[in-house]
Scaffold this motif. Structure first.
Motif, PDB file in Angstrom:
ATOM      1  N   VAL A 124      -2.367   8.768  -2.752  1.00  0.00           N
ATOM      2  CA  VAL A 124      -3.209   7.798  -2.050  1.00  0.00           C
ATOM      3  C   VAL A 124      -4.242   8.585  -1.265  1.00  0.00           C
ATOM      4  O   VAL A 124      -3.913   9.272  -0.301  1.00  0.00           O
ATOM      5  N   ASP A 125      -5.484   8.485  -1.690  1.00  0.00           N
ATOM      6  CA  ASP A 125      -6.560   9.258  -1.078  1.00  0.00           C
ATOM      7  C   ASP A 125      -7.128   8.588   0.164  1.00  0.00           C
ATOM      8  O   ASP A 125      -7.421   9.250   1.141  1.00  0.00           O
ATOM      9  N   ARG A 126      -7.291   7.280   0.121  1.00  0.00           N
ATOM     10  CA  ARG A 126      -7.860   6.589   1.273  1.00  0.00           C
ATOM     11  C   ARG A 126      -7.429   5.132   1.311  1.00  0.00           C
ATOM     12  O   ARG A 126      -7.340   4.473   0.288  1.00  0.00           O
ATOM     13  N   VAL A 127      -7.131   4.687   2.520  1.00  0.00           N
ATOM     14  CA  VAL A 127      -6.885   3.283   2.822  1.00  0.00           C
ATOM     15  C   VAL A 127      -7.766   2.985   4.023  1.00  0.00           C
ATOM     16  O   VAL A 127      -7.638   3.616   5.064  1.00  0.00           O
ATOM     17  N   ILE A 128      -8.671   2.036   3.863  1.00  0.00           N
ATOM     18  CA  ILE A 128      -9.617   1.714   4.930  1.00  0.00           C
ATOM     19  C   ILE A 128      -9.587   0.209   5.147  1.00  0.00           C
ATOM     20  O   ILE A 128      -9.715  -0.564   4.200  1.00  0.00           O
ATOM     21  N   VAL A 129      -9.427  -0.185   6.399  1.00  0.00           N
ATOM     22  CA  VAL A 129      -9.451  -1.594   6.770  1.00  0.00           C
ATOM     23  C   VAL A 129     -10.603  -1.788   7.752  1.00  0.00           C
ATOM     24  O   VAL A 129     -10.704  -1.064   8.748  1.00  0.00           O
ATOM     25  N   ALA A 130     -11.459  -2.762   7.478  1.00  0.00           N
ATOM     26  CA  ALA A 130     -12.596  -3.052   8.353  1.00  0.00           C
ATOM     27  C   ALA A 130     -12.101  -3.432   9.740  1.00  0.00           C
ATOM     28  O   ALA A 130     -11.045  -4.062   9.898  1.00  0.00           O
ATOM     29  N   GLU A 131     -12.860  -3.047  10.736  1.00  0.00           N
ATOM     30  CA  GLU A 131     -12.454  -3.271  12.127  1.00  0.00           C
ATOM     31  C   GLU A 131     -12.107  -4.731  12.413  1.00  0.00           C
ATOM     32  O   GLU A 131     -11.128  -5.026  13.087  1.00  0.00           O
ATOM     33  N   ALA A 132     -12.877  -5.665  11.874  1.00  0.00           N
ATOM     34  CA  ALA A 132     -12.627  -7.089  12.114  1.00  0.00           C
ATOM     35  C   ALA A 132     -11.304  -7.572  11.515  1.00  0.00           C
ATOM     36  O   ALA A 132     -10.779  -8.611  11.922  1.00  0.00           O
ATOM     37  N   TYR A 133     -10.756  -6.828  10.571  1.00  0.00           N
ATOM     38  CA  TYR A 133      -9.522  -7.235   9.896  1.00  0.00           C
ATOM     39  C   TYR A 133      -8.312  -6.402  10.310  1.00  0.00           C
ATOM     40  O   TYR A 133      -7.217  -6.588   9.773  1.00  0.00           O
ATOM     41  N   ARG A 134      -8.499  -5.485  11.230  1.00  0.00           N
ATOM     42  CA  ARG A 134      -7.387  -4.636  11.674  1.00  0.00           C
ATOM     43  C   ARG A 134      -6.411  -5.442  12.513  1.00  0.00           C
ATOM     44  O   ARG A 134      -6.749  -6.460  13.094  1.00  0.00           O
ATOM     45  N   ARG A 135      -5.163  -4.955  12.538  1.00  0.00           N
ATOM     46  CA  ARG A 135      -4.078  -5.581  13.304  1.00  0.00           C
ATOM     47  C   ARG A 135      -3.630  -6.909  12.674  1.00  0.00           C
ATOM     48  O   ARG A 135      -3.044  -7.747  13.339  1.00  0.00           O
ATOM     49  N   HIS A 136      -3.928  -7.089  11.378  1.00  0.00           N
ATOM     50  CA  HIS A 136      -3.487  -8.277  10.643  1.00  0.00           C
ATOM     51  C   HIS A 136      -2.528  -7.927   9.512  1.00  0.00           C
ATOM     52  O   HIS A 136      -2.149  -8.798   8.746  1.00  0.00           O
ATOM     53  N   GLY A 137      -2.177  -6.652   9.379  1.00  0.00           N
ATOM     54  CA  GLY A 137      -1.215  -6.247   8.371  1.00  0.00           C
ATOM     55  C   GLY A 137      -1.789  -5.974   6.994  1.00  0.00           C
ATOM     56  O   GLY A 137      -1.031  -5.786   6.045  1.00  0.00           O
ATOM     57  N   ILE A 138      -3.109  -5.922   6.853  1.00  0.00           N
ATOM     58  CA  ILE A 138      -3.706  -5.714   5.529  1.00  0.00           C
ATOM     59  C   ILE A 138      -3.362  -4.329   4.986  1.00  0.00           C
ATOM     60  O   ILE A 138      -3.063  -4.188   3.804  1.00  0.00           O
ATOM     61  N   GLY A 139      -3.405  -3.312   5.827  1.00  0.00           N
ATOM     62  CA  GLY A 139      -3.041  -1.969   5.375  1.00  0.00           C
ATOM     63  C   GLY A 139      -1.620  -1.927   4.850  1.00  0.00           C
ATOM     64  O   GLY A 139      -1.344  -1.355   3.791  1.00  0.00           O
ATOM     65  N   ARG A 140      -0.700  -2.545   5.594  1.00  0.00           N
ATOM     66  CA  ARG A 140       0.697  -2.604   5.137  1.00  0.00           C
ATOM     67  C   ARG A 140       0.806  -3.355   3.815  1.00  0.00           C
ATOM     68  O   ARG A 140       1.583  -2.978   2.937  1.00  0.00           O
ATOM     69  N   LEU A 141       0.030  -4.423   3.668  1.00  0.00           N
ATOM     70  CA  LEU A 141       0.073  -5.197   2.434  1.00  0.00           C
ATOM     71  C   LEU A 141      -0.468  -4.385   1.255  1.00  0.00           C
ATOM     72  O   LEU A 141       0.083  -4.460   0.147  1.00  0.00           O
TER      73      LEU A 141
END
Length: 165
Positions: free
Chosen positions: A127-144
């Protein structure tokens, strides 16, 4: 969730690396599109994880990557397209909420951490990169995204997870 570049995540067939059995399939052998409900959000929000290989409009995702260049790397549109084309797994959440790029040992990629894995393991998914936009952080998208990655990896032959620091 921050963008992750410095701490690469790899899945490898070496049993001594970790104990969790996972798997990896060839590109196109499974469907990437999955609709998921964010369970950590106060309100029910649906995010659709899609295959970035099939998405021709990548400008917003390139901006997302470059906004996190300190943690990942600054990319030109051409380099971004080459990375996506080479990646075994290229996921994104629309419209420009998040992205994940992962490479298998045989993929054409020259990243330093990836080459470290290639020099030590016969089989892996990096896994080279996982990026979540600031407006969507703290919603569990990275974990998903990671859960989706691990689910797809677990559908095939057993390989093991390793985390490089």
């Amino acid at each position: 969730m921050r963008a992750f570049k410095r701490y690469g995540v790899g899945l490898t067939s070496q049993p001594s690396v970790a104990s969790a059995a996972m798997g990896c399939r060839a590109r196109g052998a499974w469907s990437i599109v999955q609709i998921i409900t964010c369970v950590s959000c106060a309100m029910s929000t649906q995010f659709e994880i899609e295959d970035l290989h099939r998405e021709p409009k990548r400008d917003a995702l390139l901006l997302l990557n470059n906004a996190s260049a300190r943690e990942t790397s600054l990319l030109t549109p051409e380099r971004f397209d080459r990375l996506i084309g080479s990646a075994r797994l290229a996921l994104f959440v629309q419209p420009d909420a998040a992205l994940l790029l992962a490479f298998e040992q045989s993929d054409d990629y020259d990243g330093g951490h990836f080459l470290w894995f290639r020099g030590r393991f016969d089989r892996f998914l990096y896994v080279d990169r996982v990026i979540v936009a600031e407006a969507y952080r703290r919603h569990g998208i990275g974990r998903l995204l990671y859960a989706h990655l691990l689910e797809r990896a677990g559908e095939s032959s057993a390989i093991h997870a390793s985390f490089a620091r």
